[in-house]
Scaffold this motif. Structure first.
Motif, PDB file in Angstrom:
ATOM      1  N   HIS A 244       0.831  -1.208   0.000  1.00  0.00           N
ATOM      2  CA  HIS A 244       0.000   0.000   0.000  1.00  0.00           C
ATOM      3  C   HIS A 244       0.865   1.257   0.000  1.00  0.00           C
ATOM      4  CE1 HIS A 244       0.127   0.974   4.494  1.00  0.00           C
ATOM      5  NE2 HIS A 244       0.503  -0.281   4.549  1.00  0.00           N
ATOM      6  N   ASP A 256       6.593   2.099   7.170  1.00  0.00           N
ATOM      7  CA  ASP A 256       5.273   1.515   6.895  1.00  0.00           C
ATOM      8  C   ASP A 256       4.411   2.561   6.218  1.00  0.00           C
ATOM      9  OD1 ASP A 256       2.817   0.308   6.814  1.00  0.00           O
ATOM     10  OD2 ASP A 256       2.531   0.243   8.976  1.00  0.00           O
ATOM     11  N   PRO A 257       4.151   2.423   4.935  1.00  0.00           N
ATOM     12  CA  PRO A 257       4.420   1.287   4.079  1.00  0.00           C
ATOM     13  C   PRO A 257       5.519   1.499   3.034  1.00  0.00           C
ATOM     14  CG  PRO A 257       2.763   2.644   3.048  1.00  0.00           C
ATOM     15  CD  PRO A 257       3.207   3.378   4.303  1.00  0.00           C
ATOM     16  N   GLU A 291      -4.945   1.243   2.689  1.00  0.00           N
ATOM     17  CA  GLU A 291      -4.817   0.021   3.500  1.00  0.00           C
ATOM     18  C   GLU A 291      -5.044   0.315   4.972  1.00  0.00           C
ATOM     19  OE1 GLU A 291      -2.264  -2.870   5.971  1.00  0.00           O
ATOM     20  OE2 GLU A 291      -2.289  -0.711   5.859  1.00  0.00           O
ATOM     21  N   GLU A 292      -4.502   1.472   5.402  1.00  0.00           N
ATOM     22  CA  GLU A 292      -4.474   1.764   6.838  1.00  0.00           C
ATOM     23  C   GLU A 292      -5.865   1.902   7.444  1.00  0.00           C
ATOM     24  OE1 GLU A 292      -2.076   1.374   8.660  1.00  0.00           O
ATOM     25  OE2 GLU A 292      -0.198   1.927   7.698  1.00  0.00           O
ATOM     26  N   ASP A 319       4.394  -4.981   2.197  1.00  0.00           N
ATOM     27  CA  ASP A 319       4.077  -3.904   3.138  1.00  0.00           C
ATOM     28  C   ASP A 319       5.266  -3.669   4.076  1.00  0.00           C
ATOM     29  OD1 ASP A 319       2.879  -2.137   4.849  1.00  0.00           O
ATOM     30  OD2 ASP A 319       1.194  -3.443   5.395  1.00  0.00           O
TER      31      ASP A 319
HETATM   32 ZN   LIG Z   1       1.485  -1.103   6.251  1.00  0.00          ZN
END
Ligand SMILES: [Zn+2]
Length: 460
Positions: A244, A256-257, A291-292, A319
């Motif tokens: 993501h 992240d990410p 995604e989060e 990820d």
């Molecule tokens: Zn992530």
């Protein structure tokens, strides 16, 4: 020792990766120019367009931004005050999908938030329930924020307070619902403020808090960005790699990410330059959106491409894969592929740790649920103790190092080449029954039962 049939291509790809600064150049744009790329920010769209343009520049075909609608969340002002037994303001942030609310009630601490800490729901009803971000000892699995939040909501709590367990990193963020406004408010505070509240509780017995939070949830558009290297002999079949691109709005989301996506892009660059003529099936590269806040992009992809799911050899989820640690394969229970990866390991003369471990907390999961073979990049032998600076304001570009990014890109390029070059593939999509059997057996997925119970609360 197996010989390496791809030695010549490996040398070209790895030589290029290890003598290029392209990944860092891309990361400086993604982090310093576009910021968090959180759903609904201008940087999110700029990032999607950036991947589209870079995929084209790297020679990928069929490059597309695939739009979808989702519930976007924007934070407003949030304040937390101790009203009894002292008067004091605590700095805090709302967690994504926190609804607007004003609450004044007592604080209850459930420590690290093990399932047993929620045994007595009467104690939690109509209270502000505080749990740390730490994995409770003796439970034998990681307990995600959403499970602690979910158990609080199920106990009838008025709100949830997530207390970071790392010092000096401020509050840790993370969403409390998937693609919709949450059922009760959730906020986050630092370890230092959390311990202060715990001391007050211990000395004074009762602590009253006033929480005021203003946030907006509304419909917007996001995008999955897709590009591919078309297979030479089996063009309707793919190995896929994805990560993501949205970070959390309080940070750059560097580790992240986006470290993972930077590595994927470099793998795309060198595969396109040196391996195009040697692949039988296609290689599809995906930058997943949002995604989060509920794996929304990955779910949208699985729905939009339902007809193609039988033709996916493997989805490799990268990820946050460009941080520290060994680069290996975290397989999601596909023993049919053990031999294939053992063979790769003997060819590449690298660690390539390999094992099985499954969580529901990243973009592979909607694919796993649909029966598609999936894996992540990582090291099942490394112990996971928590996110550290992840999901805090300190997930910034200075934490990343080219050495680690290069290791991730090299590993990805070599694996993708070998999967795509294979003439036949030993893993087939799993029937739903077999998927469900794994989900029921896997203790790391116990959180799904809590999620399902919380989903029923919305219907009441
Ligand atoms: Zn992530």
């Amino acid at each position: 020792m197996a010989n390496n049939p791809y030695l010549d291509i490996d040398r070209k790809m790895l030589g290029d990766i290890h003598t290029s600064r392209e990944m860092m150049d891309n990361l400086e744009i993604l982090c310093d120019d576009f910021g968090s790329r959180f759903g609904g920010t201008p940087g999110e769209k700029l990032a999607a367009q950036f991947f589209r343009d870079k995929f084209k520049a790297y020679g990928l075909s069929n490059v597309k931004m695939e739009p979808y609608k989702y519930a976007s969340w924007t934070r407003g002002e949030t304040t937390l005050e101790i009203t009894h037994p002292v008067q004091h303001k605590i700095s805090c942030i709302a967690l994504p999908y926190c609804p607007s609310a004003t609450i004044e009630t007592e604080l209850v601490s459930v420590g690290d938030g093990a399932p047993s800490d929620f045994k007595n729901p009467k104690r939690l009803k109509n209270k502000l329930v505080m749990a740390t971000s730490k994995t409770p000892p003796d439970v034998g699995r990681f307990i995600h924020r959403s499970e602690k939040y979910g158990r609080s909501a199920l106990a009838g709590a008025a709100g949830f307070i997530f207390m970071n367990h790392y010092e000096g990193l401020g509050p840790a963020t993370g969403s409390i619902a998937d693609n919709r406004e949450a059922i009760i408010p959730g906020i986050s505070i630092s370890k230092e403020d959390g311990e202060y509240l715990q001391r007050l509780l211990r000395r004074k017995g009762t602590v009253r808090l006033k929480l005021k939070t203003r946030n907006k949830t509304r419909q917007r558009t996001s995008w999955n960005v897709v590009g591919e290297l078309v297979g030479n002999t089996i063009p309707g079949e793919w190995v896929m790699v994805g990560c993501h691109y949205d970070g959390h709005d309080i940070s750059q989301g560097a580790h992240d990410p986006i470290s993972g996506l930077a590595a994927i892009m470099d793998a795309a660059r060198v595969l396109s330059s040196y391996a195009k003529d040697h692949i039988n099936c296609g290689i599809r590269f995906i930058a997943f959106g949002t995604e989060e806040i509920g794996l929304i992009g990955a779910k949208e992809y699985v729905n939009a491409h339902a007809k193609e799911l039988d033709q996916i050899r493997l989805l490799l989820n990268m990820d946050a894969a460009g941080g520290g640690g060994r680069k290996g394969i975290v397989m999601h229970y596909w023993p049919q592929l053990d031999k294939f990866f053992a063979n790769i390991k003997s060819q590449i003369h690298d660690d390539l740790p390999y094992g099985n471990k499954l969580s529901a907390f990243s973009d592979h999961f909607p694919f796993f649920e649909a029966g598609v073979p999936t894996a992540g990049m990582g090291d099942t032998e490394a112990t996971f103790s928590g996110r550290g600076f992840g999901h805090t304001a300190f997930d910034t570009l200075d934490k990343l190092h080219l050495t680690n990014l290069r290791a991730a890109a090299s590993c990805a390029a070599r694996i993708l080449l070998r999967i795509a070059a294979a003439k036949t593939w030993p893993a087939k999509r799993r029937p739903q029954k077999a998927v469900n059997a794994i989900i029921t057996k896997e203790p790391n997925l116990d959180n799904l039962k809590v999620d399902a119970a919380v989903a029923r609360l919305y219907k009441k």
